[in-house]
Design a protein around this motif. Structure first.
Motif, PDB file in Angstrom:
ATOM      1  N   TYR A   4       0.959  -1.631  -0.068  1.00  0.00           N
ATOM      2  CA  TYR A   4       0.011  -0.264   0.061  1.00  0.00           C
ATOM      3  C   TYR A   4       0.986   1.862  -0.323  1.00  0.00           C
ATOM      4  O   TYR A   4       2.141   0.936   0.369  1.00  0.00           O
ATOM      5  CB  TYR A   4      -0.948   0.227   1.011  1.00  0.00           C
ATOM      6  N   ASP A  53      -9.066   0.389   2.010  1.00  0.00           N
ATOM      7  CA  ASP A  53      -7.610   1.513   2.041  1.00  0.00           C
ATOM      8  C   ASP A  53      -8.059   2.026   2.988  1.00  0.00           C
ATOM      9  O   ASP A  53      -7.828   2.371   3.876  1.00  0.00           O
ATOM     10  CB  ASP A  53      -8.239   1.890   0.313  1.00  0.00           C
ATOM     11  N   ARG A  77      -3.925   3.790  -1.130  1.00  0.00           N
ATOM     12  CA  ARG A  77      -3.852   3.206  -2.277  1.00  0.00           C
ATOM     13  C   ARG A  77      -3.321   1.832  -2.835  1.00  0.00           C
ATOM     14  O   ARG A  77      -1.932   1.904  -1.597  1.00  0.00           O
ATOM     15  CB  ARG A  77      -3.793   4.161  -3.212  1.00  0.00           C
ATOM     16  N   GLU A  81      -4.575  -0.566  -7.493  1.00  0.00           N
ATOM     17  CA  GLU A  81      -4.936   0.740  -7.390  1.00  0.00           C
ATOM     18  C   GLU A  81      -4.289   1.226  -8.311  1.00  0.00           C
ATOM     19  O   GLU A  81      -4.256   2.098  -9.441  1.00  0.00           O
ATOM     20  CB  GLU A  81      -5.443   1.473  -6.136  1.00  0.00           C
ATOM     21  N   PHE A 105      -5.241  12.249  -5.502  1.00  0.00           N
ATOM     22  CA  PHE A 105      -6.184  11.633  -4.845  1.00  0.00           C
ATOM     23  C   PHE A 105      -7.716  12.042  -4.451  1.00  0.00           C
ATOM     24  O   PHE A 105      -6.950  12.779  -3.357  1.00  0.00           O
ATOM     25  CB  PHE A 105      -5.046  10.970  -4.218  1.00  0.00           C
ATOM     26  N   GLU A 134      -9.990   9.541  -8.766  1.00  0.00           N
ATOM     27  CA  GLU A 134      -8.648  10.170  -8.889  1.00  0.00           C
ATOM     28  C   GLU A 134      -9.263  11.524 -10.094  1.00  0.00           C
ATOM     29  O   GLU A 134     -10.234  10.981 -11.184  1.00  0.00           O
ATOM     30  CB  GLU A 134      -7.388   9.221  -9.433  1.00  0.00           C
TER      31      GLU A 134
END
Length: 179
Positions: A4, A53, A77, A81, A105, A134
């Protein structure tokens, strides 16, 4: 374990200061593994069991507030992703200068009504595409430093938290979170 990236908004670009060593320690103390920071602007990548997330983001934000007194938005994310964000960019091939292609983002996908009303500020030459959580951005005449199409603008118009990274950072974060 999944990889992540946590993206902190407004760290080390204004008055909110955070040492990356403190950020790495804090994320490690939460039980995440293989923690690395990228640049000095609040990007941290880590491994963790598959988790939503928003739960990961909330844990990091709460620890920043509790331990360091910092109240900053945190968006997370997964590596998958980020790979999808890179693959979906409508502007990556249009520009060699990574400061002119960016991704904002968003904490969550904005409503369709708000997206429909989003427009570039008067007199600015930019392209943008909202794709879920996004906003892909292209500034053909200059970088992000001179625009009024900022995180604050996006947050006001879309009603969600935003943090923006240039294309070089997006690619680096994708690579750092690749499985």
């Amino acid at each position: 374990m999944n990889r992540y990236a946590a993206l902190l908004r407004g760290v080390n670009v204004g008055t909110t200061r955070l040492a990356m060593a403190d950020l790495r320690r804090l994320v490690t103390d939460l039980g995440h593994e293989d923690v690395k920071t990228y640049l000095q602007s609040g990007n941290v990548v880590f491994s963790s069991p598959p988790t939503k997330d928003d739960i990961l983001a909330e844990g990091i934000a709460r620890r920043l507030a509790d331990e360091l007194g910092l109240r900053v938005p945190v968006l997370v994310r997964s590596g998958d992703e980020l790979a999808s964000v890179v693959a979906a960019s409508p502007y990556a091939g249009k520009q060699d200068d990574p400061t002119r292609v960016l991704v904002a983002f968003l904490a969550e996908a904005p409503s369709k009504a708000r997206v429909k009303e989003l427009a570039a500020p008067a007199g600015e030459n930019l392209e943008f595409t909202v794709d879920g959580r996004e906003v892909h951005l292209h500034f053909p005449d200059g970088g992000y430093g001179r625009t009024k199409f900022t995180n604050a603008h996006l947050e006001k118009k879309l009603g969600v938290v935003a943090t923006t990274r240039n294309w070089k950072s997006v690619l680096a974060l994708r690579d750092l979170t690749a499985g």
